[in-house]
Design a protein around this motif. Structure first.
Motif, PDB file in Angstrom:
ATOM      1  N   ARG A  63      36.845 -55.361 -62.610  1.00 27.44           N
ATOM      2  CA  ARG A  63      38.269 -55.704 -62.735  1.00 27.44           C
ATOM      3  C   ARG A  63      39.073 -54.494 -63.208  1.00 27.44           C
ATOM      4  O   ARG A  63      40.152 -54.212 -62.696  1.00 27.44           O
ATOM      5  CB  ARG A  63      38.433 -56.864 -63.714  1.00 27.44           C
ATOM      6  CG  ARG A  63      39.843 -57.377 -63.831  1.00 27.44           C
ATOM      7  CD  ARG A  63      39.864 -58.616 -64.732  1.00 27.44           C
ATOM      8  NE  ARG A  63      41.156 -59.228 -64.737  1.00 27.44           N
ATOM      9  CZ  ARG A  63      42.123 -58.924 -65.588  1.00 27.44           C
ATOM     10  NH1 ARG A  63      41.925 -58.010 -66.518  1.00 27.44           N
ATOM     11  NH2 ARG A  63      43.292 -59.539 -65.529  1.00 27.44           N
ATOM     12  N   ASP A  64      38.552 -53.777 -64.201  1.00 22.78           N
ATOM     13  CA  ASP A  64      39.237 -52.585 -64.716  1.00 22.78           C
ATOM     14  C   ASP A  64      39.391 -51.523 -63.631  1.00 22.78           C
ATOM     15  O   ASP A  64      40.435 -50.885 -63.521  1.00 22.78           O
ATOM     16  CB  ASP A  64      38.490 -52.006 -65.911  1.00 22.78           C
ATOM     17  CG  ASP A  64      38.581 -52.882 -67.144  1.00 22.78           C
ATOM     18  OD1 ASP A  64      39.490 -53.740 -67.204  1.00 22.78           O
ATOM     19  OD2 ASP A  64      37.733 -52.715 -68.044  1.00 22.78           O
ATOM     20  N   LYS A  65      38.356 -51.339 -62.817  1.00 19.99           N
ATOM     21  CA  LYS A  65      38.425 -50.351 -61.737  1.00 19.99           C
ATOM     22  C   LYS A  65      39.465 -50.753 -60.693  1.00 19.99           C
ATOM     23  O   LYS A  65      40.196 -49.900 -60.179  1.00 19.99           O
ATOM     24  CB  LYS A  65      37.060 -50.190 -61.078  1.00 19.99           C
ATOM     25  CG  LYS A  65      36.068 -49.436 -61.929  1.00 19.99           C
ATOM     26  CD  LYS A  65      34.737 -49.281 -61.222  1.00 19.99           C
ATOM     27  CE  LYS A  65      33.739 -48.540 -62.073  1.00 19.99           C
ATOM     28  NZ  LYS A  65      32.449 -48.380 -61.370  1.00 19.99           N
ATOM     29  N   ILE A  66      39.534 -52.031 -60.382  1.00 17.27           N
ATOM     30  CA  ILE A  66      40.519 -52.513 -59.409  1.00 17.27           C
ATOM     31  C   ILE A  66      41.926 -52.297 -59.945  1.00 17.27           C
ATOM     32  O   ILE A  66      42.804 -51.812 -59.227  1.00 17.27           O
ATOM     33  CB  ILE A  66      40.275 -53.998 -59.082  1.00 17.27           C
ATOM     34  CG1 ILE A  66      38.984 -54.146 -58.285  1.00 17.27           C
ATOM     35  CG2 ILE A  66      41.454 -54.588 -58.313  1.00 17.27           C
ATOM     36  CD1 ILE A  66      38.526 -55.569 -58.097  1.00 17.27           C
ATOM     37  N   ILE A  67      42.157 -52.616 -61.207  1.00 18.63           N
ATOM     38  CA  ILE A  67      43.478 -52.444 -61.810  1.00 18.63           C
ATOM     39  C   ILE A  67      43.873 -50.968 -61.836  1.00 18.63           C
ATOM     40  O   ILE A  67      45.009 -50.611 -61.516  1.00 18.63           O
ATOM     41  CB  ILE A  67      43.516 -53.058 -63.222  1.00 18.63           C
ATOM     42  CG1 ILE A  67      43.446 -54.581 -63.098  1.00 18.63           C
ATOM     43  CG2 ILE A  67      44.767 -52.635 -63.977  1.00 18.63           C
ATOM     44  CD1 ILE A  67      43.290 -55.315 -64.409  1.00 18.63           C
ATOM     45  N   LYS A  68      42.953 -50.087 -62.185  1.00 19.64           N
ATOM     46  CA  LYS A  68      43.247 -48.648 -62.198  1.00 19.64           C
ATOM     47  C   LYS A  68      43.585 -48.152 -60.788  1.00 19.64           C
ATOM     48  O   LYS A  68      44.496 -47.344 -60.612  1.00 19.64           O
ATOM     49  CB  LYS A  68      42.067 -47.859 -62.760  1.00 19.64           C
ATOM     50  CG  LYS A  68      41.932 -47.988 -64.251  1.00 19.64           C
ATOM     51  CD  LYS A  68      40.756 -47.188 -64.776  1.00 19.64           C
ATOM     52  CE  LYS A  68      40.576 -47.408 -66.255  1.00 19.64           C
ATOM     53  NZ  LYS A  68      39.415 -46.672 -66.779  1.00 19.64           N
ATOM     54  N   LEU A  73      47.197 -46.534 -59.581  1.00 21.63           N
ATOM     55  CA  LEU A  73      47.256 -45.237 -58.913  1.00 21.63           C
ATOM     56  C   LEU A  73      47.983 -45.357 -57.575  1.00 21.63           C
ATOM     57  O   LEU A  73      48.832 -44.524 -57.245  1.00 21.63           O
ATOM     58  CB  LEU A  73      45.849 -44.677 -58.704  1.00 21.63           C
ATOM     59  CG  LEU A  73      45.746 -43.332 -58.009  1.00 21.63           C
ATOM     60  CD1 LEU A  73      46.447 -42.255 -58.827  1.00 21.63           C
ATOM     61  CD2 LEU A  73      44.295 -42.965 -57.790  1.00 21.63           C
ATOM     62  N   THR A  74      47.678 -46.404 -56.821  1.00 20.62           N
ATOM     63  CA  THR A  74      48.347 -46.634 -55.541  1.00 20.62           C
ATOM     64  C   THR A  74      49.838 -46.854 -55.740  1.00 20.62           C
ATOM     65  O   THR A  74      50.659 -46.341 -54.972  1.00 20.62           O
ATOM     66  CB  THR A  74      47.718 -47.845 -54.824  1.00 20.62           C
ATOM     67  OG1 THR A  74      46.334 -47.591 -54.637  1.00 20.62           O
ATOM     68  CG2 THR A  74      48.373 -48.100 -53.491  1.00 20.62           C
ATOM     69  N   HIS A  75      50.208 -47.593 -56.772  1.00 19.85           N
ATOM     70  CA  HIS A  75      51.615 -47.850 -57.082  1.00 19.85           C
ATOM     71  C   HIS A  75      52.349 -46.538 -57.379  1.00 19.85           C
ATOM     72  O   HIS A  75      53.446 -46.289 -56.866  1.00 19.85           O
ATOM     73  CB  HIS A  75      51.712 -48.815 -58.266  1.00 19.85           C
ATOM     74  CG  HIS A  75      53.092 -49.144 -58.669  1.00 19.85           C
ATOM     75  ND1 HIS A  75      53.702 -48.569 -59.754  1.00 19.85           N
ATOM     76  CD2 HIS A  75      54.008 -49.981 -58.120  1.00 19.85           C
ATOM     77  CE1 HIS A  75      54.931 -49.049 -59.864  1.00 19.85           C
ATOM     78  NE2 HIS A  75      55.141 -49.908 -58.880  1.00 19.85           N
ATOM     79  N   LEU A 132      52.797 -44.561 -54.155  1.00 17.70           N
ATOM     80  CA  LEU A 132      53.823 -45.166 -53.306  1.00 17.70           C
ATOM     81  C   LEU A 132      55.216 -44.798 -53.794  1.00 17.70           C
ATOM     82  O   LEU A 132      56.075 -44.389 -53.003  1.00 17.70           O
ATOM     83  CB  LEU A 132      53.669 -46.691 -53.285  1.00 17.70           C
ATOM     84  CG  LEU A 132      54.760 -47.458 -52.538  1.00 17.70           C
ATOM     85  CD1 LEU A 132      54.738 -47.134 -51.058  1.00 17.70           C
ATOM     86  CD2 LEU A 132      54.598 -48.946 -52.777  1.00 17.70           C
ATOM     87  N   ILE A 133      55.447 -44.909 -55.094  1.00 15.50           N
ATOM     88  CA  ILE A 133      56.755 -44.567 -55.671  1.00 15.50           C
ATOM     89  C   ILE A 133      57.063 -43.092 -55.425  1.00 15.50           C
ATOM     90  O   ILE A 133      58.170 -42.743 -55.023  1.00 15.50           O
ATOM     91  CB  ILE A 133      56.794 -44.895 -57.174  1.00 15.50           C
ATOM     92  CG1 ILE A 133      56.580 -46.388 -57.422  1.00 15.50           C
ATOM     93  CG2 ILE A 133      58.102 -44.430 -57.799  1.00 15.50           C
ATOM     94  CD1 ILE A 133      57.622 -47.295 -56.834  1.00 15.50           C
ATOM     95  N   GLN A 134      56.090 -42.219 -55.643  1.00 16.05           N
ATOM     96  CA  GLN A 134      56.308 -40.790 -55.441  1.00 16.05           C
ATOM     97  C   GLN A 134      56.595 -40.485 -53.975  1.00 16.05           C
ATOM     98  O   GLN A 134      57.482 -39.686 -53.663  1.00 16.05           O
ATOM     99  CB  GLN A 134      55.091 -39.981 -55.914  1.00 16.05           C
ATOM    100  CG  GLN A 134      55.325 -38.499 -55.903  1.00 16.05           C
ATOM    101  CD  GLN A 134      56.476 -38.087 -56.799  1.00 16.05           C
ATOM    102  OE1 GLN A 134      56.583 -38.545 -57.932  1.00 16.05           O
ATOM    103  NE2 GLN A 134      57.332 -37.228 -56.299  1.00 16.05           N
ATOM    104  N   SER A 135      55.904 -41.134 -53.074  1.00 15.97           N
ATOM    105  CA  SER A 135      56.130 -40.941 -51.644  1.00 15.97           C
ATOM    106  C   SER A 135      57.546 -41.369 -51.256  1.00 15.97           C
ATOM    107  O   SER A 135      58.223 -40.679 -50.489  1.00 15.97           O
ATOM    108  CB  SER A 135      55.104 -41.738 -50.847  1.00 15.97           C
ATOM    109  OG  SER A 135      55.412 -41.729 -49.484  1.00 15.97           O
ATOM    110  N   LYS A 136      57.987 -42.495 -51.787  1.00 21.10           N
ATOM    111  CA  LYS A 136      59.336 -42.988 -51.485  1.00 21.10           C
ATOM    112  C   LYS A 136      60.389 -42.043 -52.056  1.00 21.10           C
ATOM    113  O   LYS A 136      61.418 -41.795 -51.432  1.00 21.10           O
ATOM    114  CB  LYS A 136      59.532 -44.397 -52.043  1.00 21.10           C
ATOM    115  CG  LYS A 136      58.705 -45.457 -51.339  1.00 21.10           C
ATOM    116  CD  LYS A 136      59.159 -45.643 -49.916  1.00 21.10           C
ATOM    117  CE  LYS A 136      58.421 -46.763 -49.247  1.00 21.10           C
ATOM    118  NZ  LYS A 136      58.900 -47.036 -47.909  1.00 21.10           N
ATOM    119  N   LYS A 137      60.143 -41.496 -53.245  1.00 19.55           N
ATOM    120  CA  LYS A 137      61.077 -40.543 -53.839  1.00 19.55           C
ATOM    121  C   LYS A 137      61.180 -39.280 -52.985  1.00 19.55           C
ATOM    122  O   LYS A 137      62.267 -38.781 -52.728  1.00 19.55           O
ATOM    123  CB  LYS A 137      60.623 -40.150 -55.249  1.00 19.55           C
ATOM    124  CG  LYS A 137      60.929 -41.166 -56.298  1.00 19.55           C
ATOM    125  CD  LYS A 137      60.460 -40.654 -57.650  1.00 19.55           C
ATOM    126  CE  LYS A 137      60.667 -41.667 -58.734  1.00 19.55           C
ATOM    127  NZ  LYS A 137      60.198 -41.189 -60.044  1.00 19.55           N
TER     128      LYS A 137
END
Length: 50
Positions: free
Chosen positions: A9-14, A18-20, A23-28
């Motif tokens: 679960r911790d690995k999935i959340i991390k 990271l993906t989030h 994504l934000i950096q790509s949109k910026k």
């Protein structure tokens, strides 16, 4: 939950965090709005404000 389940679960959340961030950096970088659904309503967000 077992200790193994917590580890997975911790690995999935991390990975999701990271993906989030990527994504934000790509949109910026591309100066594009982030499109999300908020209770069935389409919302356009400026990634500079996130």
């Amino acid at each position: 939950m077992t200790k193994k389940d917590n580890n997975v679960r911790d690995k999935i959340i991390k990975g999701l965090e990271l993906t989030h961030k990527k994504l934000i950096q790509s949109k910026k970088d591309r100066k594009l709005a982030l499109v999300v659904s908020d209770h069935g309503k389409i919302v356009y967000l400026n990634p500079e404000n996130l």
